[in-house]
Scaffold this active site. Structure first.
Site, mmCIF file in Angstrom:
data_model
loop_
_atom_site.group_PDB
_atom_site.id
_atom_site.type_symbol
_atom_site.label_atom_id
_atom_site.label_comp_id
_atom_site.label_asym_id
_atom_site.label_seq_id
_atom_site.Cartn_x
_atom_site.Cartn_y
_atom_site.Cartn_z
ATOM 1 C CG ASP A 40 -12.898 46.220 17.008
ATOM 2 O OD1 ASP A 40 -11.934 45.757 16.362
ATOM 3 O OD2 ASP A 40 -14.083 45.924 16.767
ATOM 4 C CG ASP A 61 -19.311 53.574 13.722
ATOM 5 O OD1 ASP A 61 -18.660 53.364 12.679
ATOM 6 O OD2 ASP A 61 -20.555 53.465 13.777
ATOM 7 C CB VAL A 62 -13.540 53.956 11.538
ATOM 8 C CG1 VAL A 62 -12.598 53.430 12.615
ATOM 9 C CG2 VAL A 62 -14.097 52.813 10.679
ATOM 10 C CG ASN A 88 -6.206 46.911 10.815
ATOM 11 O OD1 ASN A 88 -5.681 46.332 9.870
ATOM 12 N ND2 ASN A 88 -7.030 46.298 11.661
ATOM 13 C CE1 TYR A 154 -11.676 44.615 1.549
ATOM 14 C CE2 TYR A 154 -10.414 43.697 -0.272
ATOM 15 C CZ TYR A 154 -10.531 44.006 1.066
ATOM 16 O OH TYR A 154 -9.505 43.710 1.929
#
Length: 275
Positions: A40, A61-62, A88, A154
Protein backbone atom coordinates in the site's frame (compact mmCIF):
# COMPACT_ATOMS: atom_id res chain seq x y z
CA UNK A 1 -3.55 -22.35 -17.18
CA UNK A 2 -3.63 -23.49 -13.58
CA UNK A 3 -6.15 -26.06 -12.40
CA UNK A 4 -6.17 -25.37 -8.69
CA UNK A 5 -8.98 -26.91 -6.65
CA UNK A 6 -8.16 -24.63 -3.72
CA UNK A 7 -5.59 -22.01 -2.75
CA UNK A 8 -3.83 -23.80 0.09
CA UNK A 9 -0.11 -23.10 -0.11
CA UNK A 10 -0.44 -20.53 -2.90
CA UNK A 11 1.50 -17.27 -2.58
CA UNK A 12 -0.31 -14.00 -3.23
CA UNK A 13 0.37 -10.26 -3.38
CA UNK A 14 -2.37 -7.65 -3.00
CA UNK A 15 -1.82 -3.96 -3.73
CA UNK A 16 -4.04 -1.43 -1.99
CA UNK A 17 -4.17 -4.05 0.74
CA UNK A 18 -4.23 -1.79 3.78
CA UNK A 19 -7.97 -1.10 3.61
CA UNK A 20 -11.19 -1.65 1.70
CA UNK A 21 -11.41 -4.22 -1.06
CA UNK A 22 -7.70 -4.97 -0.93
CA UNK A 23 -7.87 -5.80 2.76
CA UNK A 24 -10.93 -7.97 2.12
CA UNK A 25 -9.14 -9.82 -0.67
CA UNK A 26 -6.18 -10.45 1.63
CA UNK A 27 -8.50 -11.74 4.36
CA UNK A 28 -10.25 -14.10 1.96
CA UNK A 29 -6.98 -15.40 0.50
CA UNK A 30 -5.67 -16.13 4.00
CA UNK A 31 -8.98 -17.79 4.84
CA UNK A 32 -8.51 -19.98 1.76
CA UNK A 33 -5.04 -21.07 2.90
CA UNK A 34 -2.81 -18.78 0.83
CA UNK A 35 0.32 -17.02 2.06
CA UNK A 36 -0.19 -13.30 1.45
CA UNK A 37 1.83 -10.10 1.28
CA UNK A 38 -0.03 -6.79 1.15
CA UNK A 39 1.29 -3.54 -0.29
CA UNK A 40 0.00 0.00 0.00
CA UNK A 41 1.04 3.64 -0.40
CA UNK A 42 0.02 4.57 3.17
CA UNK A 43 2.74 3.40 5.59
CA UNK A 44 0.79 3.76 8.84
CA UNK A 45 -2.32 2.03 7.52
CA UNK A 46 -0.14 -0.65 5.97
CA UNK A 47 1.62 -1.40 9.25
CA UNK A 48 -1.71 -1.59 11.08
CA UNK A 49 -3.24 -3.93 8.50
CA UNK A 50 -0.20 -6.18 8.36
CA UNK A 51 -0.14 -6.49 12.13
CA UNK A 52 -3.86 -7.29 12.24
CA UNK A 53 -3.51 -9.97 9.55
CA UNK A 54 -0.16 -11.27 10.75
CA UNK A 55 1.42 -11.12 7.29
CA UNK A 56 4.35 -9.34 5.59
CA UNK A 57 3.84 -5.96 3.99
CA UNK A 58 5.66 -3.64 1.64
CA UNK A 59 5.25 0.04 0.86
CA UNK A 60 4.52 0.63 -2.82
CA UNK A 61 3.56 3.52 -5.07
CA UNK A 62 1.93 1.81 -8.04
CA UNK A 63 2.38 4.92 -10.16
CA UNK A 64 6.12 4.15 -10.24
CA UNK A 65 7.31 1.11 -12.20
CA UNK A 66 10.48 0.88 -10.09
CA UNK A 67 8.44 0.71 -6.89
CA UNK A 68 6.33 -2.14 -8.28
CA UNK A 69 9.45 -3.96 -9.51
CA UNK A 70 10.84 -3.74 -5.97
CA UNK A 71 7.55 -5.12 -4.62
CA UNK A 72 7.75 -8.09 -6.99
CA UNK A 73 11.31 -8.88 -5.90
CA UNK A 74 10.45 -8.47 -2.21
CA UNK A 75 7.35 -10.67 -2.50
CA UNK A 76 9.23 -13.43 -4.30
CA UNK A 77 11.89 -13.38 -1.58
CA UNK A 78 9.48 -13.23 1.35
CA UNK A 79 6.99 -15.79 0.06
CA UNK A 80 9.36 -18.03 -1.87
CA UNK A 81 7.68 -17.11 -5.13
CA UNK A 82 4.39 -15.63 -6.34
CA UNK A 83 1.36 -17.46 -7.71
CA UNK A 84 -1.38 -14.82 -7.45
CA UNK A 85 -1.21 -11.07 -8.04
CA UNK A 86 -4.12 -8.77 -7.20
CA UNK A 87 -3.58 -5.36 -8.79
CA UNK A 88 -6.16 -3.65 -6.63
CA UNK A 89 -4.80 -0.22 -5.66
CA UNK A 90 -7.09 2.52 -6.95
CA UNK A 91 -8.73 5.89 -6.45
CA UNK A 92 -12.28 7.06 -7.11
CA UNK A 93 -12.85 10.84 -7.11
CA UNK A 94 -15.36 12.45 -9.46
CA UNK A 95 -15.54 15.48 -11.70
CA UNK A 96 -17.17 16.61 -14.94
CA UNK A 97 -14.90 16.18 -17.96
CA UNK A 98 -15.11 19.84 -19.00
CA UNK A 99 -13.63 20.91 -15.66
CA UNK A 100 -10.79 18.39 -15.37
CA UNK A 101 -7.18 19.51 -15.48
CA UNK A 102 -4.30 17.58 -16.96
CA UNK A 103 -3.18 16.83 -13.40
CA UNK A 104 -6.59 15.30 -12.72
CA UNK A 105 -6.23 12.98 -15.69
CA UNK A 106 -2.62 12.12 -14.88
CA UNK A 107 -3.37 11.22 -11.27
CA UNK A 108 -6.39 9.10 -12.19
CA UNK A 109 -4.65 7.21 -14.97
CA UNK A 110 -1.34 6.90 -13.11
CA UNK A 111 -2.97 5.06 -10.21
CA UNK A 112 -5.90 3.22 -11.75
CA UNK A 113 -4.49 2.22 -15.13
CA UNK A 114 -0.72 2.57 -15.03
CA UNK A 115 -0.73 0.97 -11.58
CA UNK A 116 -2.30 -2.15 -13.08
CA UNK A 117 -0.02 -2.03 -16.12
CA UNK A 118 3.01 -1.85 -13.83
CA UNK A 119 1.70 -4.77 -11.80
CA UNK A 120 1.19 -6.91 -14.87
CA UNK A 121 4.60 -6.05 -16.32
CA UNK A 122 6.44 -6.66 -13.04
CA UNK A 123 4.74 -9.89 -12.00
CA UNK A 124 3.92 -11.64 -15.28
CA UNK A 125 7.45 -13.04 -15.73
CA UNK A 126 7.32 -14.52 -12.23
CA UNK A 127 3.98 -16.21 -12.89
CA UNK A 128 5.09 -17.53 -16.29
CA UNK A 129 8.14 -19.10 -14.66
CA UNK A 130 5.96 -21.23 -12.37
CA UNK A 131 5.39 -24.83 -13.49
CA UNK A 132 1.60 -24.34 -13.27
CA UNK A 133 1.46 -20.67 -14.16
CA UNK A 134 -0.46 -18.34 -11.88
CA UNK A 135 -3.35 -15.91 -11.70
CA UNK A 136 -3.70 -12.14 -12.09
CA UNK A 137 -6.69 -10.26 -10.67
CA UNK A 138 -7.12 -6.67 -11.83
CA UNK A 139 -9.62 -4.49 -10.00
CA UNK A 140 -11.81 -2.45 -12.36
CA UNK A 141 -15.36 -1.35 -11.52
CA UNK A 142 -18.91 -1.40 -12.80
CA UNK A 143 -17.77 1.90 -14.32
CA UNK A 144 -15.41 -0.17 -16.45
CA UNK A 145 -18.46 -1.74 -18.11
CA UNK A 146 -20.80 1.27 -18.30
CA UNK A 147 -19.81 4.90 -17.81
CA UNK A 148 -21.76 7.41 -15.72
CA UNK A 149 -21.84 11.24 -15.55
CA UNK A 150 -19.11 12.85 -13.42
CA UNK A 151 -17.15 9.59 -13.48
CA UNK A 152 -15.66 10.02 -16.94
CA UNK A 153 -12.00 9.97 -15.92
CA UNK A 154 -12.62 7.09 -13.54
CA UNK A 155 -14.47 5.16 -16.26
CA UNK A 156 -11.67 5.76 -18.78
CA UNK A 157 -9.18 4.24 -16.34
CA UNK A 158 -11.41 1.28 -15.50
CA UNK A 159 -12.42 0.57 -19.12
CA UNK A 160 -8.67 0.37 -19.73
CA UNK A 161 -8.27 -2.20 -16.95
CA UNK A 162 -11.06 -4.32 -18.44
CA UNK A 163 -9.48 -4.18 -21.91
CA UNK A 164 -6.03 -4.99 -20.53
CA UNK A 165 -7.37 -8.03 -18.67
CA UNK A 166 -9.37 -9.33 -21.63
CA UNK A 167 -6.36 -9.02 -23.94
CA UNK A 168 -4.07 -10.66 -21.39
CA UNK A 169 -6.50 -13.54 -21.06
CA UNK A 170 -6.34 -14.14 -24.81
CA UNK A 171 -2.55 -13.82 -24.98
CA UNK A 172 -1.52 -15.87 -21.93
CA UNK A 173 -3.50 -19.12 -21.72
CA UNK A 174 -1.25 -20.47 -18.94
CA UNK A 175 -2.03 -17.50 -16.72
CA UNK A 176 -5.47 -17.21 -15.17
CA UNK A 177 -6.93 -13.72 -15.47
CA UNK A 178 -9.81 -12.05 -13.68
CA UNK A 179 -11.16 -8.53 -13.86
CA UNK A 180 -13.05 -7.57 -10.72
CA UNK A 181 -15.96 -5.20 -11.40
CA UNK A 182 -17.39 -4.21 -8.02
CA UNK A 183 -20.43 -2.12 -7.27
CA UNK A 184 -20.83 -0.35 -3.91
CA UNK A 185 -18.40 -1.70 -1.30
CA UNK A 186 -17.54 -0.33 2.13
CA UNK A 187 -14.06 1.07 1.57
CA UNK A 188 -12.00 4.26 1.78
CA UNK A 189 -12.19 4.99 -1.95
CA UNK A 190 -14.46 7.91 -1.06
CA UNK A 191 -11.46 9.59 0.58
CA UNK A 192 -8.95 9.10 -2.21
CA UNK A 193 -7.66 12.68 -2.17
CA UNK A 194 -5.80 11.97 1.06
CA UNK A 195 -3.04 10.48 -1.09
CA UNK A 196 -3.08 12.91 -4.01
CA UNK A 197 0.21 14.60 -4.91
CA UNK A 198 0.30 18.35 -5.42
CA UNK A 199 -1.49 19.44 -8.59
CA UNK A 200 0.30 22.42 -10.20
CA UNK A 201 -2.66 23.22 -12.44
CA UNK A 202 -5.33 22.65 -9.82
CA UNK A 203 -8.16 20.36 -10.72
CA UNK A 204 -11.83 19.52 -10.36
CA UNK A 205 -11.71 15.97 -9.02
CA UNK A 206 -13.36 15.71 -5.64
CA UNK A 207 -13.94 12.84 -3.28
CA UNK A 208 -17.33 11.28 -3.72
CA UNK A 209 -19.57 10.04 -0.94
CA UNK A 210 -21.24 7.14 -2.70
CA UNK A 211 -23.85 6.92 0.05
CA UNK A 212 -25.29 10.30 -0.90
CA UNK A 213 -24.17 10.73 -4.53
CA UNK A 214 -27.15 8.87 -5.97
CA UNK A 215 -25.05 7.05 -8.57
CA UNK A 216 -26.86 3.79 -7.95
CA UNK A 217 -30.32 5.35 -7.63
CA UNK A 218 -32.65 5.52 -4.61
CA UNK A 219 -33.24 1.78 -4.67
CA UNK A 220 -29.68 0.80 -5.42
CA UNK A 221 -28.07 -2.54 -4.63
CA UNK A 222 -26.88 -3.40 -1.13
CA UNK A 223 -23.45 -2.34 0.03
CA UNK A 224 -21.03 -5.19 0.49
CA UNK A 225 -18.33 -5.61 3.10
CA UNK A 226 -14.80 -6.05 1.71
CA UNK A 227 -14.50 -9.66 2.92
CA UNK A 228 -17.55 -10.59 0.81
CA UNK A 229 -15.83 -9.19 -2.26
CA UNK A 230 -12.65 -11.01 -1.28
CA UNK A 231 -14.51 -14.31 -1.29
CA UNK A 232 -15.89 -13.53 -4.74
CA UNK A 233 -12.30 -13.04 -5.89
CA UNK A 234 -11.18 -16.34 -4.37
CA UNK A 235 -14.05 -18.11 -6.15
CA UNK A 236 -13.05 -16.44 -9.44
CA UNK A 237 -9.44 -17.57 -9.05
CA UNK A 238 -10.29 -21.19 -8.23
CA UNK A 239 -12.85 -21.39 -11.03
CA UNK A 240 -10.80 -19.38 -13.52
CA UNK A 241 -13.51 -16.78 -14.11
CA UNK A 242 -12.56 -13.88 -16.38
CA UNK A 243 -15.22 -11.57 -14.91
CA UNK A 244 -15.89 -11.27 -11.18
CA UNK A 245 -19.18 -9.43 -10.59
CA UNK A 246 -20.26 -8.36 -7.12
CA UNK A 247 -23.68 -6.89 -7.86
CA UNK A 248 -25.80 -8.71 -10.46
CA UNK A 249 -28.51 -6.14 -9.69
CA UNK A 250 -26.53 -3.64 -11.79
CA UNK A 251 -26.71 -5.69 -15.00
CA UNK A 252 -29.27 -3.32 -16.51
CA UNK A 253 -26.73 -0.54 -17.07
CA UNK A 254 -24.40 -2.89 -18.92
CA UNK A 255 -27.19 -4.51 -20.96
CA UNK A 256 -28.44 -1.08 -22.02
CA UNK A 257 -24.98 -0.12 -23.27
CA UNK A 258 -24.58 -3.36 -25.18
CA UNK A 259 -28.07 -3.02 -26.66
CA UNK A 260 -27.20 0.46 -27.94
CA UNK A 261 -24.03 -0.87 -29.56
CA UNK A 262 -25.91 -3.77 -31.17
CA UNK A 263 -28.53 -1.33 -32.46
CA UNK A 264 -25.80 0.81 -34.03
CA UNK A 265 -24.43 -2.25 -35.85
CA UNK A 266 -27.91 -3.12 -37.08
CA UNK A 267 -28.45 0.44 -38.33
CA UNK A 268 -25.08 0.38 -40.09
CA UNK A 269 -25.98 -2.90 -41.80
CA UNK A 270 -29.32 -1.49 -42.93
CA UNK A 271 -27.67 1.62 -44.37
CA UNK A 272 -25.24 -0.57 -46.31
CA UNK A 273 -28.09 -2.60 -47.78
CA UNK A 274 -29.77 0.57 -49.04
CA UNK A 275 -26.62 2.27 -50.25
Amino acid sequence: MHHWTDLRGRRAVVTGGASGIGYGIAQALIEAGAAVMIADVEPAALDTAAAALGIPARHVDVRERGSVDELAAAAAAALGGVDIVCNNAGIGPAGRIEHLSISDWQWMLDVNLWGVIHGVQAFLPLLKSNPDGGHIVNTASMSGLAAAPSLGAYAVSKFGVVALTEALSAEEPRIGTTVLCPGPVRSRIGASSRNRPAAPDGGALVDLDLDTAGIFGPDGPPWLEPIAVGRIVVDAIVNRRLYAITHPQLAGRVKARHAAIEAAFAEAAERKEHA
